[in-house]
Scaffold this motif. Structure first.
Motif, PDB file in Angstrom:
ATOM      1  N   GLU A   1      30.906  -5.893  49.955  1.00 48.98           N
ATOM      2  CA  GLU A   1      32.076  -6.002  50.235  1.00 48.98           C
ATOM      3  C   GLU A   1      33.202  -5.910  51.593  1.00 48.98           C
ATOM      4  OE1 GLU A   1      33.237  -8.347  48.194  1.00 48.98           O
ATOM      5  OE2 GLU A   1      31.438  -8.729  46.800  1.00 48.98           O
ATOM      6  N   ALA A   2      32.547  -4.378  51.987  1.00 51.45           N
ATOM      7  CA  ALA A   2      33.839  -3.649  53.143  1.00 51.45           C
ATOM      8  C   ALA A   2      33.415  -5.055  54.372  1.00 51.45           C
ATOM      9  CB  ALA A   2      33.067  -2.908  53.204  1.00 51.45           C
ATOM     10  N   THR A   3      32.417  -5.906  54.412  1.00 51.10           N
ATOM     11  CA  THR A   3      32.391  -6.456  55.486  1.00 51.10           C
ATOM     12  C   THR A   3      32.908  -7.965  55.513  1.00 51.10           C
ATOM     13  OG1 THR A   3      29.785  -5.802  55.404  1.00 51.10           O
ATOM     14  CG2 THR A   3      30.642  -7.928  56.533  1.00 51.10           C
ATOM     15  N   GLU A   4      33.529  -7.928  53.951  1.00 50.61           N
ATOM     16  CA  GLU A   4      33.952  -9.573  54.385  1.00 50.61           C
ATOM     17  C   GLU A   4      35.763  -9.098  53.857  1.00 50.61           C
ATOM     18  OE1 GLU A   4      33.564 -12.564  53.018  1.00 50.61           O
ATOM     19  OE2 GLU A   4      30.947 -12.098  53.045  1.00 50.61           O
TER      20      GLU A   4
ATOM     21  N   LYS B   1      24.747  -1.485  48.636  1.00 52.83           N
ATOM     22  CA  LYS B   1      24.798  -2.780  49.181  1.00 52.83           C
ATOM     23  C   LYS B   1      25.870  -3.549  49.019  1.00 52.83           C
ATOM     24  CE  LYS B   1      21.400  -6.572  49.404  1.00 52.83           C
ATOM     25  NZ  LYS B   1      20.056  -7.606  49.530  1.00 52.83           N
ATOM     26  N   LYS B   2      26.140  -3.516  47.575  1.00 59.36           N
ATOM     27  CA  LYS B   2      27.465  -4.703  47.041  1.00 59.36           C
ATOM     28  C   LYS B   2      28.529  -3.345  47.881  1.00 59.36           C
ATOM     29  CE  LYS B   2      27.648  -7.649  44.892  1.00 59.36           C
ATOM     30  NZ  LYS B   2      27.827  -9.255  45.771  1.00 59.36           N
TER      31      LYS B   2
ATOM     32  N   TYR C   1      36.952  -3.049  43.438  1.00 63.54           N
ATOM     33  CA  TYR C   1      35.895  -3.086  42.026  1.00 63.54           C
ATOM     34  C   TYR C   1      35.006  -2.731  42.167  1.00 63.54           C
ATOM     35  CZ  TYR C   1      32.552  -5.297  38.457  1.00 63.54           C
ATOM     36  OH  TYR C   1      30.917  -4.745  38.337  1.00 63.54           O
ATOM     37  N   HIS C   2      34.357  -3.042  43.077  1.00 61.98           N
ATOM     38  CA  HIS C   2      32.786  -2.606  43.897  1.00 61.98           C
ATOM     39  C   HIS C   2      32.835  -1.015  44.033  1.00 61.98           C
ATOM     40  CE1 HIS C   2      31.810  -7.184  43.300  1.00 61.98           C
ATOM     41  NE2 HIS C   2      30.614  -6.598  43.700  1.00 61.98           N
TER      42      HIS C   2
ATOM     43  N   GLY D   1      20.288  -0.076  39.751  1.00 55.57           N
ATOM     44  CA  GLY D   1      20.755   1.290  40.481  1.00 55.57           C
ATOM     45  C   GLY D   1      21.212   1.833  41.749  1.00 55.57           C
ATOM     46  N   ILE D   2      21.526   2.656  41.746  1.00 55.17           N
ATOM     47  CA  ILE D   2      22.416   2.731  42.822  1.00 55.17           C
ATOM     48  C   ILE D   2      22.348   2.186  43.998  1.00 55.17           C
ATOM     49  CG2 ILE D   2      21.680   4.941  43.974  1.00 55.17           C
ATOM     50  CD1 ILE D   2      24.513   5.860  43.215  1.00 55.17           C
TER      51      ILE D   2
END
Length: 215
Positions: free
Chosen positions: A163-166, A158-159, A188-189, A152-153
């Motif tokens: 990834e933005a935080t990384e 959340k992913k 990608y995400h 689900g969205i």
């Protein structure tokens, strides 16, 4: 069934060569890449205009051929344009699968110089297509992409946040290589998020283009 009236008018403007053929440049409608150069005669061009999928004339086999009829790598036609001299055609398409029989996305993949290859956005468009293929797989657990979409969205969002935080952490740490790596993960995400939200990459690209300012 013949070509529509407007298509018939275009056919009359085409200057076919002595062999009855005209070169057709096939371009990806999303990222602008040239996918292939093929040949059309009057009948294949009429079919292309009428059926909105590419048809060509095979000079080696001396017969009409429908692109993707056996491979499934079809080309849905967005638009067909004639050049100013009337002796060449550009066909803008939505490519399903790859364009080249070698398995490459485009037939023009052999470099003759040291210039960079594909435009950067081309990789994002390829990514979007890959995500769409994984999303359409019969087995929702067959790939990470399919499993993520099945959750689900909210999970996808959340992913993207993770990834933005990384990316931010890598940038703050002055880890240039890690910024590149984490940015690729983020893109990608983000492509998966677009799929979940029903957004096309070309819509994002069009929005970016609309923000251009002269000077």
């Amino acid at each position: 069934m013949g070509a529509p009236a407007d298509a018939a008018g275009l056919l009359e403007r085409v200057r076919f060569g002595e062999d009855g053929l005209v070169p057709a440049i096939v371009q990806d409608a999303t990222d602008g890449r040239v996918l292939t150069l093929a040949w059309m005669n009057r009948e294949s061009l009429a079919r292309t205009l009428e059926r909105r999928e590419t048809w060509f004339w095979s000079r080696s086999r001396q017969e009409l051929w429908h692109k993707g009829a056996t491979s499934g790598n079809t080309q849905a036609v967005r638009s067909v344009a004639l050049d100013c001299d009337g002796d060449a055609i550009v066909v803008r398409v939505d490519q399903t699968g790859v364009a080249c029989h070698t398995g490459e996305p485009t037939c023009f993949h052999v470099p003759l110089d040291d210039a960079p290859g594909d435009e950067p956005f081309a990789a994002v468009a390829d990514l979007e297509r890959t995500v769409a293929e994984r999303a359409a797989a019969a087995d929702p657990g067959a790939s990470y992409t399919a499993r993520l979409l099945a959750k689900g969205i909210d999970t996808v969002c959340k992913k993207v946040g993770e990834e933005a935080t990384e990316v931010v952490i890598a940038a703050k740490g002055r880890e240039r290589g890690q910024v590149v790596y984490e940015s690729a993960d983020l893109l990608y995400h983000l492509a998966v998020l677009w799929s979940a939200a029903g957004v096309r990459f070309e819509e994002v690209a069009a929005e970016l283009a609309s923000r251009r300012r002269p000077g």
